[in-house]
Enzyme design. Structure first.
Site, PDB file in Angstrom:
ATOM      1  CB  THR A  97      71.158  22.766  73.315  1.00  0.00           C
ATOM      2  OG1 THR A  97      71.003  21.875  71.927  1.00  0.00           O
ATOM      3  CG2 THR A  97      71.115  21.769  74.425  1.00  0.00           C
ATOM      4  CB  ALA A 121      68.930  30.605  75.211  1.00  0.00           C
ATOM      5  CG  ASN A 122      64.102  32.524  71.238  1.00  0.00           C
ATOM      6  OD1 ASN A 122      64.061  32.897  70.309  1.00  0.00           O
ATOM      7  ND2 ASN A 122      63.086  32.155  72.244  1.00  0.00           N
ATOM      8  CG  MET A 123      68.420  30.548  67.258  1.00  0.00           C
ATOM      9  SD  MET A 123      69.390  29.387  66.303  1.00  0.00           S
ATOM     10  CE  MET A 123      70.747  28.629  67.509  1.00  0.00           C
ATOM     11  CG  HIS A 153      59.055  27.410  77.964  1.00  0.00           C
ATOM     12  ND1 HIS A 153      59.527  28.627  78.506  1.00  0.00           N
ATOM     13  CD2 HIS A 153      59.507  27.680  76.620  1.00  0.00           C
ATOM     14  CE1 HIS A 153      60.184  29.204  77.801  1.00  0.00           C
ATOM     15  NE2 HIS A 153      60.288  28.621  76.613  1.00  0.00           N
ATOM     16  CG  HIS A 154      56.668  22.725  75.936  1.00  0.00           C
ATOM     17  ND1 HIS A 154      57.475  21.476  76.288  1.00  0.00           N
ATOM     18  CD2 HIS A 154      57.453  23.263  75.162  1.00  0.00           C
ATOM     19  CE1 HIS A 154      58.722  21.600  75.965  1.00  0.00           C
ATOM     20  NE2 HIS A 154      58.777  22.867  75.027  1.00  0.00           N
ATOM     21  CE  LYS A 157      62.836  25.827  78.603  1.00  0.00           C
ATOM     22  NZ  LYS A 157      63.675  25.323  77.639  1.00  0.00           N
ATOM     23  N   GLY A 163      66.163  29.277  78.992  1.00  0.00           N
ATOM     24  CA  GLY A 163      67.425  29.931  78.584  1.00  0.00           C
ATOM     25  C   GLY A 163      67.372  31.168  77.777  1.00  0.00           C
ATOM     26  CB  THR A 164      64.243  32.763  76.095  1.00  0.00           C
ATOM     27  OG1 THR A 164      64.358  31.813  75.116  1.00  0.00           O
ATOM     28  CG2 THR A 164      63.724  34.083  75.589  1.00  0.00           C
TER      29      THR A 164
END
EC number: 1.17.1.8
Length: 265
Positions: A97, A121-123, A153-154, A157, A163-164
């Protein structure tokens, strides 16, 4: 690995469910959705044409009582409720999240004193390797180069910058010995004056179905260097989340991120 998924009816939630169902070491034991969702009561695998025997529910305690791990890519207010339930049931968390307030981040960190949490924020593996590349680049472009971060982003969002993008800003600022809070500039409008050479600028684009594009620009005189990561599918996030679950299976309480999971520290 007994795994529950939060936000199970969303785009990321469905991707996570599919990843868990396709992993021989994982078992889907719960699927959470928001109160009032039209999908409550449906089988978690319905969108795949599969009968998993797991129904979407908004009963936190019922789900947490069955789970060892919860993967949560939802919204801050939902994640904070999930953290409280995880503490009650001693469930480890993988949190993707974004958009937390400083107070919410402090509460998350406090919870990690009692349970294992991977918070990132990004995995995706690619993004986290990119962070290391940015640290290296920033050290070599520390003088005479202006740094700007552009993300897209889309249309759905709700937070900006992503976050990234903030992770990338933190990586660059840290490599330069700066605090991002002190040097970040979020968007520009009107007569702004000349650019502060120590600043790190951010620009956010929202539109269509863009999964996630991030570019860090090092702009010098006579040349510019762009380091870009583009996501074409959320599958990389789902695979990273499962990798984080495996990491937590061998860990106790503590707050970790994907740099820890991938051994990039």
């Amino acid at each position: 690995m007994k795994i529950a998924i939060a936000g199970a009816s969303g785009r990321m939630g469905r991707m996570l469910i599919e990843a868990v169902l396709n992993d021989a070491d994982a078992q889907l034991v719960g699927a959470l959705d928001r109160a009032g969702s039209p999908f409550l009561g449906q089988d978690a695998g319905a969108f795949l044409g599969k009968d998993t025997g797991v129904k979407l529910t908004d009963d936190l305690d019922a789900v947490f009582a069955q789970a060892e791990y919860l993967i949560d890519f939802t919204r801050p207010e939902g994640t904070m409720a999930h953290i409280e339930a995880a503490l009650r049931h001693d469930v480890k968390l993988v949190i993707g999240t974004t958009g937390f307030t400083a107070e919410q981040k402090a509460d998350l960190q406090a919870a990690a004193a009692r349970i294992g949490i991977v918070f990132a924020a990004n995995m995706s593996v690619g993004v986290n390797v990119t962070l290391k590349l940015l640290e290296f680049a920033a050290q070599h472009f520390s003088h005479g180069y202006d740094i700007e971060i552009i993300e897209a982003h889309h249309r759905h969002k709700v937070d900006a910058p992503s976050g990234t993008a903030l992770m990338m800003g933190e990586a660059v600022a840290g490599a330069l010995g700066r605090s991002l809070d002190d040097c970040a500039v979020y968007g520009r409008h009107g007569v702004t004056g000349e650019r502060d050479p120590s600043s790190i600028g951010f620009a956010a684009v929202r539109g269509g179905d863009i999964v996630g594009d991030h570019t860090v620009l090092f702009a010098g005189i006579g040349e510019r260097i762009e380091i870009t990561h583009k996501s074409s599918s959320r599958v990389s996030y789902a695979q990273g989340a499962l990798r984080a679950v495996r990491f937590l299976s061998a860990r106790g309480a503590g707050l970790f991120d994907m740099q820890d999971v991938l051994g990039l520290r």
